[in-house]
Design a protein around this motif. Structure first.
Motif, PDB file in Angstrom:
ATOM      1  N   ARG A  23       1.367  -0.240  -2.186  1.00  0.00           N
ATOM      2  CA  ARG A  23       2.560  -1.028  -2.532  1.00  0.00           C
ATOM      3  C   ARG A  23       3.778  -0.547  -1.746  1.00  0.00           C
ATOM      4  N   LYS A  24       3.927   0.756  -1.603  1.00  0.00           N
ATOM      5  CA  LYS A  24       5.044   1.316  -0.821  1.00  0.00           C
ATOM      6  C   LYS A  24       4.933   0.903   0.646  1.00  0.00           C
ATOM      7  N   LEU A  25       3.710   0.864   1.160  1.00  0.00           N
ATOM      8  CA  LEU A  25       3.509   0.421   2.538  1.00  0.00           C
ATOM      9  C   LEU A  25       3.928  -1.047   2.704  1.00  0.00           C
ATOM     10  N   VAL A  26       3.615  -1.879   1.696  1.00  0.00           N
ATOM     11  CA  VAL A  26       4.027  -3.286   1.720  1.00  0.00           C
ATOM     12  C   VAL A  26       5.548  -3.385   1.664  1.00  0.00           C
ATOM     13  N   GLU A  27       6.163  -2.603   0.786  1.00  0.00           N
ATOM     14  CA  GLU A  27       7.624  -2.618   0.664  1.00  0.00           C
ATOM     15  C   GLU A  27       8.305  -2.222   1.971  1.00  0.00           C
ATOM     16  N   ALA A  28       7.606  -1.409   2.772  1.00  0.00           N
ATOM     17  CA  ALA A  28       8.149  -0.978   4.067  1.00  0.00           C
ATOM     18  C   ALA A  28       7.920  -2.024   5.156  1.00  0.00           C
ATOM     19  N   GLY A  29       7.335  -3.175   4.782  1.00  0.00           N
ATOM     20  CA  GLY A  29       7.163  -4.269   5.723  1.00  0.00           C
ATOM     21  C   GLY A  29       5.788  -4.373   6.359  1.00  0.00           C
ATOM     22  N   ASN A  30       4.811  -3.632   5.868  1.00  0.00           N
ATOM     23  CA  ASN A  30       3.451  -3.678   6.413  1.00  0.00           C
ATOM     24  C   ASN A  30       2.593  -4.690   5.670  1.00  0.00           C
ATOM     25  N   LYS A  31       1.546  -5.175   6.338  1.00  0.00           N
ATOM     26  CA  LYS A  31       0.523  -5.985   5.683  1.00  0.00           C
ATOM     27  C   LYS A  31      -0.594  -5.016   5.317  1.00  0.00           C
ATOM     28  N   VAL A  32      -0.986  -5.002   4.047  1.00  0.00           N
ATOM     29  CA  VAL A  32      -1.980  -4.035   3.584  1.00  0.00           C
ATOM     30  C   VAL A  32      -3.175  -4.755   2.970  1.00  0.00           C
ATOM     31  N   LEU A  33      -4.359  -4.344   3.401  1.00  0.00           N
ATOM     32  CA  LEU A  33      -5.616  -4.821   2.841  1.00  0.00           C
ATOM     33  C   LEU A  33      -6.339  -3.617   2.265  1.00  0.00           C
ATOM     34  N   VAL A  34      -6.692  -3.686   0.978  1.00  0.00           N
ATOM     35  CA  VAL A  34      -7.466  -2.633   0.334  1.00  0.00           C
ATOM     36  C   VAL A  34      -8.871  -3.158   0.098  1.00  0.00           C
ATOM     37  N   ILE A  35      -9.872  -2.389   0.509  1.00  0.00           N
ATOM     38  CA  ILE A  35     -11.267  -2.721   0.242  1.00  0.00           C
ATOM     39  C   ILE A  35     -11.773  -1.678  -0.735  1.00  0.00           C
ATOM     40  N   ALA A  36     -12.167  -2.131  -1.920  1.00  0.00           N
ATOM     41  CA  ALA A  36     -12.521  -1.223  -3.009  1.00  0.00           C
ATOM     42  C   ALA A  36     -13.870  -1.593  -3.621  1.00  0.00           C
ATOM     43  N   MET A  37     -14.450  -0.640  -4.344  1.00  0.00           N
ATOM     44  CA  MET A  37     -15.711  -0.912  -5.046  1.00  0.00           C
ATOM     45  C   MET A  37     -15.511  -1.986  -6.091  1.00  0.00           C
ATOM     46  N   HIS A  38     -16.511  -2.813  -6.252  1.00  0.00           N
ATOM     47  CA  HIS A  38     -16.475  -3.929  -7.197  1.00  0.00           C
ATOM     48  C   HIS A  38     -16.796  -3.446  -8.604  1.00  0.00           C
ATOM     49  N   ASP A  43       0.857  -7.176  -6.392  1.00  0.00           N
ATOM     50  CA  ASP A  43       2.121  -6.625  -5.884  1.00  0.00           C
ATOM     51  C   ASP A  43       2.219  -6.702  -4.365  1.00  0.00           C
ATOM     52  N   GLY A  44       1.717  -7.780  -3.778  1.00  0.00           N
ATOM     53  CA  GLY A  44       1.791  -7.951  -2.337  1.00  0.00           C
ATOM     54  C   GLY A  44       0.667  -7.288  -1.563  1.00  0.00           C
ATOM     55  N   VAL A  45      -0.208  -6.565  -2.255  1.00  0.00           N
ATOM     56  CA  VAL A  45      -1.339  -5.888  -1.626  1.00  0.00           C
ATOM     57  C   VAL A  45      -2.566  -6.786  -1.750  1.00  0.00           C
ATOM     58  N   ASN A  46      -3.192  -7.128  -0.623  1.00  0.00           N
ATOM     59  CA  ASN A  46      -4.429  -7.915  -0.649  1.00  0.00           C
ATOM     60  C   ASN A  46      -5.587  -6.980  -0.972  1.00  0.00           C
ATOM     61  N   VAL A  47      -6.395  -7.364  -1.954  1.00  0.00           N
ATOM     62  CA  VAL A  47      -7.500  -6.522  -2.417  1.00  0.00           C
ATOM     63  C   VAL A  47      -8.798  -7.308  -2.339  1.00  0.00           C
ATOM     64  N   ILE A  48      -9.806  -6.685  -1.745  1.00  0.00           N
ATOM     65  CA  ILE A  48     -11.148  -7.254  -1.709  1.00  0.00           C
ATOM     66  C   ILE A  48     -12.088  -6.212  -2.303  1.00  0.00           C
ATOM     67  N   SER A  49     -12.941  -6.644  -3.221  1.00  0.00           N
ATOM     68  CA  SER A  49     -13.897  -5.734  -3.850  1.00  0.00           C
ATOM     69  C   SER A  49     -15.287  -5.978  -3.282  1.00  0.00           C
ATOM     70  N   PHE A  50     -16.069  -4.918  -3.157  1.00  0.00           N
ATOM     71  CA  PHE A  50     -17.444  -5.058  -2.686  1.00  0.00           C
ATOM     72  C   PHE A  50     -18.402  -4.514  -3.734  1.00  0.00           C
ATOM     73  N   ASN A  51     -19.651  -4.945  -3.643  1.00  0.00           N
ATOM     74  CA  ASN A  51     -20.672  -4.554  -4.609  1.00  0.00           C
ATOM     75  C   ASN A  51     -21.216  -3.182  -4.258  1.00  0.00           C
ATOM     76  N   GLU A  52     -20.940  -2.199  -5.098  1.00  0.00           N
ATOM     77  CA  GLU A  52     -21.360  -0.829  -4.807  1.00  0.00           C
ATOM     78  C   GLU A  52     -22.874  -0.622  -4.897  1.00  0.00           C
ATOM     79  N   LYS A  53     -23.612  -1.526  -5.518  1.00  0.00           N
ATOM     80  CA  LYS A  53     -25.072  -1.377  -5.604  1.00  0.00           C
ATOM     81  C   LYS A  53     -25.702  -1.310  -4.220  1.00  0.00           C
ATOM     82  N   ASN A  54     -25.109  -2.015  -3.259  1.00  0.00           N
ATOM     83  CA  ASN A  54     -25.639  -2.022  -1.900  1.00  0.00           C
ATOM     84  C   ASN A  54     -25.404  -0.699  -1.172  1.00  0.00           C
ATOM     85  N   LEU A  55     -24.612   0.183  -1.758  1.00  0.00           N
ATOM     86  CA  LEU A  55     -24.253   1.416  -1.067  1.00  0.00           C
ATOM     87  C   LEU A  55     -24.864   2.675  -1.674  1.00  0.00           C
TER      88      LEU A  55
END
Length: 89
Positions: A27-42, A53-65
């Motif tokens: 969120r702080k990175l976004v506030e500083a004017g950056n585009k942020v993508l978070v890839i997290a476990m589903h 909060d302006g942060v793009n979030v994509i979740s992935f299926n952890e079973k595959n990992l």
């Protein structure tokens, strides 16, 4: 600047405290004017794609990992999400 964060701990929904430190940083990175993508476990209760909060979030299926080495996990994520395409805009 475009920034991609890969993480295993991230809030699964608004108000969740799991991995809140990663979200606060993003969120702080976004506030500083950056585009942020978070890839997290589903998590079954989380959305697959959302913006918090302006942060793009994509979740992935952890079973595959579960049975992969760290390097294999990274290769899987790059292939699965076509990370290059996600951060292009």
């Amino acid at each position: 600047m475009k920034i991609c964060i890969l993480t295993t701990a991230y809030p699964r929904w608004r108000g969740d405290t799991r991995g809140i430190f990663v979200h606060d940083f993003a969120r702080k990175l976004v506030e500083a004017g950056n585009k942020v993508l978070v890839i997290a476990m589903h998590n079954p209760n989380a959305l697959i794609k959302e913006e918090i909060d302006g942060v793009n979030v994509i979740s992935f299926n952890e079973k595959n990992l579960n049975t992969r080495s760290d390097f294999s996990k990274l290769k899987y994520l790059i292939k699965y999400f076509k990370i290059k395409d996600l951060v292009k805009d």
